[in-house]
Design a protein around this motif. Structure first.
Motif, PDB file in Angstrom:
ATOM      1  N   THR A   3       0.853  -1.178   0.000  1.00  0.00           N
ATOM      2  CA  THR A   3       0.000   0.000   0.000  1.00  0.00           C
ATOM      3  C   THR A   3       0.890   1.229   0.000  1.00  0.00           C
ATOM      4  N   ILE A   4       0.539   2.176  -0.830  1.00  0.00           N
ATOM      5  CA  ILE A   4       1.222   3.475  -0.880  1.00  0.00           C
ATOM      6  C   ILE A   4       0.200   4.492  -0.386  1.00  0.00           C
ATOM      7  N   ARG A   5       0.575   5.257   0.608  1.00  0.00           N
ATOM      8  CA  ARG A   5      -0.347   6.209   1.239  1.00  0.00           C
ATOM      9  C   ARG A   5       0.297   7.586   1.212  1.00  0.00           C
ATOM     10  N   ILE A   6      -0.352   8.524   0.558  1.00  0.00           N
ATOM     11  CA  ILE A   6       0.135   9.899   0.438  1.00  0.00           C
ATOM     12  C   ILE A   6      -0.788  10.790   1.264  1.00  0.00           C
ATOM     13  N   HIS A   7      -0.223  11.456   2.258  1.00  0.00           N
ATOM     14  CA  HIS A   7      -1.017  12.280   3.172  1.00  0.00           C
ATOM     15  C   HIS A   7      -1.214  13.683   2.598  1.00  0.00           C
ATOM     16  N   LEU A   8      -2.461  14.047   2.406  1.00  0.00           N
ATOM     17  CA  LEU A   8      -2.786  15.387   1.916  1.00  0.00           C
ATOM     18  C   LEU A   8      -2.971  16.364   3.062  1.00  0.00           C
ATOM     19  N   ASP A   9      -3.174  15.840   4.264  1.00  0.00           N
ATOM     20  CA  ASP A   9      -3.354  16.645   5.469  1.00  0.00           C
ATOM     21  C   ASP A   9      -2.476  16.067   6.572  1.00  0.00           C
ATOM     22  N   PRO A  10      -2.103  16.882   7.557  1.00  0.00           N
ATOM     23  CA  PRO A  10      -1.366  16.335   8.691  1.00  0.00           C
ATOM     24  C   PRO A  10      -2.256  15.399   9.513  1.00  0.00           C
ATOM     25  N   VAL A  11      -1.633  14.426  10.156  1.00  0.00           N
ATOM     26  CA  VAL A  11      -2.364  13.484  10.996  1.00  0.00           C
ATOM     27  C   VAL A  11      -1.698  13.464  12.381  1.00  0.00           C
ATOM     28  N   PRO A  12      -2.053  14.451  13.243  1.00  0.00           N
ATOM     29  CA  PRO A  12      -1.552  14.441  14.613  1.00  0.00           C
ATOM     30  C   PRO A  12      -2.360  13.455  15.456  1.00  0.00           C
ATOM     31  N   LYS A  13      -2.047  13.353  16.743  1.00  0.00           N
ATOM     32  CA  LYS A  13      -2.711  12.382  17.626  1.00  0.00           C
ATOM     33  C   LYS A  13      -4.221  12.538  17.677  1.00  0.00           C
ATOM     34  N   ASP A  14      -4.734  13.779  17.553  1.00  0.00           N
ATOM     35  CA  ASP A  14      -6.183  13.990  17.669  1.00  0.00           C
ATOM     36  C   ASP A  14      -6.919  13.869  16.337  1.00  0.00           C
ATOM     37  N   SER A  69     -11.026  13.055  16.658  1.00  0.00           N
ATOM     38  CA  SER A  69     -11.559  13.920  17.707  1.00  0.00           C
ATOM     39  C   SER A  69     -11.179  15.370  17.462  1.00  0.00           C
ATOM     40  N   GLY A  70     -10.415  15.606  16.396  1.00  0.00           N
ATOM     41  CA  GLY A  70     -10.014  16.964  16.029  1.00  0.00           C
ATOM     42  C   GLY A  70     -10.994  17.554  15.035  1.00  0.00           C
ATOM     43  N   HIS A  71     -10.671  18.715  14.561  1.00  0.00           N
ATOM     44  CA  HIS A  71     -11.563  19.391  13.628  1.00  0.00           C
ATOM     45  C   HIS A  71     -10.956  19.507  12.234  1.00  0.00           C
ATOM     46  N   GLY A  72      -9.813  18.872  12.006  1.00  0.00           N
ATOM     47  CA  GLY A  72      -9.155  18.976  10.712  1.00  0.00           C
ATOM     48  C   GLY A  72      -9.524  17.837   9.783  1.00  0.00           C
ATOM     49  N   HIS A  73      -9.156  17.999   8.532  1.00  0.00           N
ATOM     50  CA  HIS A  73      -9.336  16.943   7.549  1.00  0.00           C
ATOM     51  C   HIS A  73      -8.292  15.858   7.770  1.00  0.00           C
ATOM     52  N   ARG A  74      -8.570  14.675   7.277  1.00  0.00           N
ATOM     53  CA  ARG A  74      -7.597  13.593   7.281  1.00  0.00           C
ATOM     54  C   ARG A  74      -7.667  12.920   5.915  1.00  0.00           C
ATOM     55  N   ARG A  75      -7.322  13.698   4.913  1.00  0.00           N
ATOM     56  CA  ARG A  75      -7.390  13.182   3.548  1.00  0.00           C
ATOM     57  C   ARG A  75      -6.089  12.487   3.184  1.00  0.00           C
ATOM     58  N   VAL A  76      -6.221  11.311   2.575  1.00  0.00           N
ATOM     59  CA  VAL A  76      -5.066  10.578   2.079  1.00  0.00           C
ATOM     60  C   VAL A  76      -5.412  10.015   0.708  1.00  0.00           C
ATOM     61  N   LEU A  77      -4.397   9.882  -0.104  1.00  0.00           N
ATOM     62  CA  LEU A  77      -4.523   9.167  -1.363  1.00  0.00           C
ATOM     63  C   LEU A  77      -3.878   7.808  -1.113  1.00  0.00           C
ATOM     64  N   GLN A  78      -4.651   6.755  -1.248  1.00  0.00           N
ATOM     65  CA  GLN A  78      -4.139   5.414  -0.947  1.00  0.00           C
ATOM     66  C   GLN A  78      -4.206   4.556  -2.197  1.00  0.00           C
ATOM     67  N   ILE A  79      -3.088   3.927  -2.513  1.00  0.00           N
ATOM     68  CA  ILE A  79      -2.994   3.057  -3.675  1.00  0.00           C
ATOM     69  C   ILE A  79      -2.556   1.686  -3.181  1.00  0.00           C
ATOM     70  N   ASP A  80      -3.343   0.666  -3.500  1.00  0.00           N
ATOM     71  CA  ASP A  80      -2.981  -0.705  -3.171  1.00  0.00           C
ATOM     72  C   ASP A  80      -2.486  -1.363  -4.453  1.00  0.00           C
ATOM     73  N   TYR A  81      -1.318  -1.969  -4.376  1.00  0.00           N
ATOM     74  CA  TYR A  81      -0.702  -2.566  -5.558  1.00  0.00           C
ATOM     75  C   TYR A  81      -0.431  -4.042  -5.320  1.00  0.00           C
ATOM     76  N   SER A  82      -0.790  -4.840  -6.313  1.00  0.00           N
ATOM     77  CA  SER A  82      -0.488  -6.269  -6.257  1.00  0.00           C
ATOM     78  C   SER A  82      -0.193  -6.758  -7.661  1.00  0.00           C
ATOM     79  N   ALA A  83       0.808  -7.597  -7.784  1.00  0.00           N
ATOM     80  CA  ALA A  83       1.134  -8.213  -9.069  1.00  0.00           C
ATOM     81  C   ALA A  83       0.313  -9.489  -9.269  1.00  0.00           C
ATOM     82  N   GLU A  84      -0.450  -9.866  -8.265  1.00  0.00           N
ATOM     83  CA  GLU A  84      -1.236 -11.099  -8.309  1.00  0.00           C
ATOM     84  C   GLU A  84      -2.675 -10.800  -8.710  1.00  0.00           C
ATOM     85  N   LYS A  85      -3.304 -11.770  -9.357  1.00  0.00           N
ATOM     86  CA  LYS A  85      -4.734 -11.664  -9.633  1.00  0.00           C
ATOM     87  C   LYS A  85      -5.489 -12.074  -8.373  1.00  0.00           C
ATOM     88  N   LEU A  86      -6.653 -11.458  -8.176  1.00  0.00           N
ATOM     89  CA  LEU A  86      -7.492 -11.828  -7.043  1.00  0.00           C
ATOM     90  C   LEU A  86      -8.199 -13.151  -7.333  1.00  0.00           C
TER      91      LEU A  86
END
Length: 95
Positions: A3-14, A69-86
């Motif tokens: 999985t490749i995860r690109i954070h568009l927003d910060p992700v602090p503890k809250d 529990s915060g008021h900010g966004h938590r946007r991420v772009l997530q790409i799952d990659y597999s060389a195998e067929k499901l």
């Protein structure tokens, strides 16, 4: 599978950071009744992120997150990659 995860927003503890059980991807398939024991064995780690951080990790790692529990966004772009067929009847959706 990775999985490749690109954070568009910060992700602090809250802002509901990803919680992982380090090394759990090495346990193979973990059934739902075995999850608690696997997490106890591996421990947990909280994954905080800054805007534009990129993570690459084994998709099969045990992971979860709570509601934000915060008021900010938590946007991420997530790409799952597999060389195998499901296995049939599963199929990949998206690009």
């Amino acid at each position: 599978m990775v999985t490749i995860r690109i954070h568009l927003d910060p992700v602090p503890k809250d802002n509901a950071p990803l919680l992982i059980a380090p090394g759990s991807h090495r346990l193979g398939r973990v059934s739902e009744p075995e999850i608690h024991a696997a997490v106890q064995r591996c421990g947990t780690a909280t994954c905080l992120a800054e805007r534009a951080d990129v993570w690459v990790y084994a998709t099969s790692i045990l992971h979860a997150s709570a509601a934000s529990s915060g008021h900010g966004h938590r946007r991420v772009l997530q790409i799952d990659y597999s060389a195998e067929k499901l296995p049939v009847p599963l199929e990949w959706l998206g690009i």
